[in-house]
Design a protein around this motif. Sequence first.
Motif: not given
Length: 323
Positions: A130-144
């Motif tokens: 992908a040209d752009y990767v957007v990560a947005s929002g909180s992480l779930p419990r238990g994830v590093a």
Amino acid sequence: MTPILCITLNPTLDLSNDVDRVMPTHKMRVRNQRQDVGGGGINVARVITELGGQAEALVLSGGASGILLEESLNRLAVGLHLFPIGGSVRIAFMVHEDTTNLEYRFVPEGPLVSEAEVAPIFDFLRTHRADYVVASGSLPRGVAADTYARMAKLTTDAGARFVLDASGEPLAAALAEGGIFLFKPSLSELERLVGHSLDNETAAKVCADLVARGAARHVALTLGEDGAMLVGPDGALPLPAIKVPVRSAVGAGDSFVGAMVWALSQGQEMAEAFRFGLAAGAAAVMTPGTELCRKEDILTLYAQACALRHEEKAGAWLQVAQR
């Protein structure tokens, strides 16, 4: 056109309602209930498709609520990459009080997710382009806490531009890793990052420091009624807020990110994409409940912002000293 990949590790089913007045212990009859799929990356994908772009949504999903989420996502014009979890997708509840025009938002923390459930996502990212990767929002419990940092390195090494809209420890870990193309905090999120309150001037210096040390190439800082500020290699570009009637603030930040990334994917310069994002954030607060921005509103507000730039010469680049 390469799709924009939008990552949502802690999605929601968003329920919005109207009520005359919020009262304790009493049964309150709500009306105008609306259900939407939510979570930062999903909202970003919704905005990109609203503007005619090509978005893909990468989503963790599980439980009975996950089935409802998936059914709703399948009705959207997005490419869908689902990764199963044992827990159930959270259900968020928002109430708009008509007598005061106040909004009450109740957002659960979400399911407990194991590292083993997240591992297939990293395998996917190693081969997906992908040209752009957007990560947005909180992480779930238990994830590093370093999950976004690892994603940023993996996708950047593959040639993608990594865009981040997060807060807390996951944000700090990602900025420490560096290499983020675009980071979109609100003023309150930036204050939590540094551990103390900031005025606009000191906030600009914090952003300039992040750019100077390579944590992020560009920072799009939203300032509420004071508008927004883009900080990058060329300095700082402050823009005034676009005045609109306020219905709901839900999804305003995601609308900002989605419209800005869409504009960049269309070949717009960073400053112009920033202006487009500001218009989308303003358009989002004009819509009720969990509805996001509408294309026609964005285009109207963007035209107004461009006219203001020409008439008042608003939006000149400023040099900012680092802290």
